[in-house]
Design an enzyme around this catalytic site. Structure first.
Site, short mmCIF file in Angstrom:
data_model
loop_
_atom_site.label_atom_id
_atom_site.label_comp_id
_atom_site.label_asym_id
_atom_site.label_seq_id
_atom_site.Cartn_x
_atom_site.Cartn_y
_atom_site.Cartn_z
N HIS A 37 1.01 -1.17 0.15
CA HIS A 37 0.11 -0.02 0.07
C HIS A 37 0.79 1.21 0.04
O HIS A 37 0.58 2.21 -0.85
CB HIS A 37 -0.89 0.02 1.35
CG HIS A 37 -1.70 -1.07 1.46
ND1 HIS A 37 -1.83 -1.85 2.49
CD2 HIS A 37 -2.68 -1.50 1.00
CE1 HIS A 37 -2.76 -2.95 2.34
NE2 HIS A 37 -3.45 -2.66 1.43
N GLN A 61 -17.61 -6.96 -0.19
CA GLN A 61 -16.69 -7.49 -1.26
C GLN A 61 -16.28 -9.18 -0.49
O GLN A 61 -15.23 -9.87 -0.91
CB GLN A 61 -15.53 -6.81 -1.64
CG GLN A 61 -14.62 -6.57 -0.57
CD GLN A 61 -13.35 -5.49 -1.32
OE1 GLN A 61 -13.84 -4.38 -1.44
NE2 GLN A 61 -12.26 -5.92 -1.61
P1 AMP Z 1 -6.49 -3.81 -0.19
O1 AMP Z 1 -6.29 -3.16 0.97
O2 AMP Z 1 -6.01 -5.33 0.06
O3 AMP Z 1 -7.77 -3.81 -0.71
O4 AMP Z 1 -5.45 -3.30 -1.26
C1 AMP Z 1 -5.56 -1.81 -1.48
C2 AMP Z 1 -4.72 -1.56 -2.80
O5 AMP Z 1 -3.53 -2.09 -2.54
C3 AMP Z 1 -5.20 -2.37 -3.93
O6 AMP Z 1 -5.12 -1.56 -5.07
C4 AMP Z 1 -4.07 -3.50 -4.09
O7 AMP Z 1 -4.25 -4.22 -5.38
C5 AMP Z 1 -2.85 -2.76 -3.36
N1 AMP Z 1 -1.92 -3.89 -3.07
C6 AMP Z 1 -2.02 -4.85 -2.12
N2 AMP Z 1 -1.04 -5.52 -1.95
C7 AMP Z 1 0.08 -5.10 -2.55
C8 AMP Z 1 1.36 -5.08 -3.03
N3 AMP Z 1 1.98 -6.36 -2.43
N4 AMP Z 1 2.02 -4.53 -3.78
C9 AMP Z 1 1.39 -3.32 -4.52
N5 AMP Z 1 0.18 -3.36 -4.30
C10 AMP Z 1 -0.67 -3.87 -3.48
#
Ligand code: AMP
Length: 518
Positions: A37, A61
């Site tokens: 993030h 979701q």
């Molecule tokens: P989430 O909190 O899991 O919904 O993720 C929020 C955003 O962070 C989404 O756009 C994810 O694709 C991105 N994200 C999560 N993990 C990673 C990672 N390891 N590398 C890059 N972006 C990430």
């Protein structure tokens, strides 16, 4: 940083930004922020004058029996991280605020995107994602919204929804961030036991193997998927859900990679479901050796470097990295802490401790926004006390070493412009285009006076300004660490007799000639 808990607060913030006419960036997260993030936030911070990060665990979701109730929630730490990264507004709505009583609409992406891959086991998940993303993008109306490549199917869904529903702004997709052992960062990794984590490492190994084969010229799905599957099978504790090679936009299975392919994996380690992927892309392959160019602009203070660098960055769609603002940030903090400008060791130590964040500015007088440890210092770093000491502070090797390290990290991917005293000689000696900008002391003093007027600040007598400039030139060019000098392969450009517009046009032409583009 503003913390908006309600749609009304978020809307008020957005309207304030709209009045400046400047771009707003958006990063949507479910919190439990990690370095993945953080890289999204840092990228968005660099590319937008204003930035909203949403932190919302979206119930829509999660399916029945999924981990909604036990999903990690670390709001206080998340807000601290946002503050350090220079986020302008954190949007942290309650479920009722996001979905007020009577909320009855769902955004239904095409089933070809939602019922394949993860959609087979996570019914309704992508409808929940599409609904929340549509609502938040419409509330924020960002110029750019950032989503990680880690969630490749989510990216395909969001791109399609954004296009079909004409959502405002661009969708930007930064690469996946991994731990040192290769595991893609995920908020759910905290669920893994040591043994499960070891087993999970077969996922990046499998992707790496497919990637290596593709680089050797293997394009058949059977061979690529077969190799990945075989690697995953070496870990008995990993329950593979799918290994698939699909088109990254339509998610239709491929027999071979022609345009581009997405190799995606989902597997369970114990109770934890993990996903990861790699993009097999001929364009990316070609790019591994040659990155987009780096442009280095050096020269004495007041020659017009930063104004021209910004112009060029805008014209070329490059990222401008204001290295001077980084040195100013260190100098500001040193003044705050009462560290004298000759205390090299203490300054170096300070520099290593500081979190400096930069963003494009939104007003002529403050062209770069600057944060130090989460505190905005945009104006303070432009004031006289900092201007007077910045040269002495930046002469210390320890300070420079640390900032050069940070600058190289920012510029690594190319497509950047930096200006300073030693960009072409020291920071990026391999920069594709180096420019050495000069102007006489008299002209530079006049420009400084105009600059002070523009900021509504007091203007000292012109002789005093000239004396300051001479003193600064002397310090810059006689210091032992990376003194100001023209790189052997830099093009010298004098700006005395050129207006800003003329100089900008000249540099653009130089870029086109030298790099054979346009
Ligand atoms: P989430 O909190 O899991 O919904 O993720 C929020 C955003 O962070 C989404 O756009 C994810 O694709 C991105 N994200 C999560 N993990 C990673 C990672 N390891 N590398 C890059 N972006 C990430």
């Amino acid at each position: 940083m503003q913390v908006a808990k309600t749609v009304a607060e978020l809307t008020a913030f957005r309207q304030e930004v709209e009045r400046t006419g400047a771009d707003l960036g958006l990063v949507m997260t479910m919190g439990a922020l990690h370095a993945g993030h953080r890289s999204l936030i840092a990228r968005a911070r660099r590319e937008n004058p204003f930035l909203v990060v949403s932190l919302f665990v979206n119930p829509r979701q999660f399916g029945p029996g999924e981990d909604y109730d036990r999903y990690p929630r670390t709001l206080a730490a998340d807000l601290d991280l946002c503050r350090i990264e220079g986020v302008d507004c954190a949007f942290v709505p309650s479920v009722d605020e996001m979905y007020p009583p009577g909320f009855a609409t769902a955004v239904l992406p095409p089933s070809t995107l939602t019922e394949t891959l993860c959609g087979r086991t996570r019914s309704g998940h992508f409808t929940g994602v599409a609904t929340v993303v549509t609502r938040v993008i419409n509330l924020v109306r960002p110029a750019r919204a950032y989503f990680g490549q880690k969630d490749a199917q989510q990216v395909a869904v969001i791109r399609r929804v954004a296009s079909d529903l004409a959502l405002p702004g661009r969708i930007v997709v930064p690469p996946t961030v991994r731990d040192a052992d290769g595991l893609a960062l995920s908020s759910r990794n905290v669920y893994l036991s040591a043994d499960e984590r070891r087993a999970a490492l077969a996922i990046p190994r499998a992707l790496g193997r497919a990637d290596a084969l593709y680089r050797e010229g293997v394009v058949d799905a059977a061979a690529l998927v077969g190799a990945a599957t075989e690697t995953l099978a070496s870990e008995a504790e990993l329950a593979v859900e799918y290994v698939a090679l699909v088109d990254p936009d339509t998610l239709v299975p491929l027999e071979k990679v022609e345009r581009a392919g997405l190799l995606a994996i989902a597997a369970r380690a114990g109770a934890t479901r993990l996903i990861d992927n790699t993009l097999l892309d001929p364009v990316q392959l070609g790019r591994t050796s040659a990155h987009p160019p780096i442009i280095a602009i050096d020269g004495p203070a007041g020659a017009g470097k930063s104004t021209l660098a910004r112009r060029l960055a805008r014209a070329l769609g490059f990222l401008y990295i204001d290295t001077g603002a980084m040195y100013r940030a260190v100098t500001w903090k040193a003044l705050q802490e009462g560290i004298p400008p000759d205390a090299g060791e203490r300054l170096a130590d300070l520099t290593r401790r500081l979190a400096i964040r930069l963003a494009p500015g939104y007003r002529e007088a403050y062209p770069t926004r600057v944060w130090v440890d989460g505190e905005e210092v945009t104006r303070a770093v432009r004031e006289e006390p900092v201007t007077r000491q910045v040269s002495a502070v930046s002469a210390h090797p320890g300070v420079r070493e640390e900032l050069v390290r940070q600058q190289r990290a920012l510029g690594r991917q190319g497509g950047v412009i930096l200006d300073g005293r030693d960009i072409g000689t020291h920071v990026f000696p391999d920069a594709e285009l180096k420019i050495y900008l000069t102007a006489s002391v008299a002209v530079r003093a006049r420009r400084r006076a105009e600059d002070l007027v523009a900021k509504g600040l007091a203007v000292p007598p012109i002789e005093t300004l000239e004396a300051h400039i001479r003193e600064r030139d002397h310090l810059d060019s006689t210091r032992s660490a990376a003194p100001l000098r023209k790189a052997a392969d830099a093009v010298e450009v004098a700006t005395d007799d050129r207006s800003i517009d003329e100089s900008a046009a000249y540099l653009l032409e130089l870029y086109r000639q030298r790099l054979g583009v346009g």
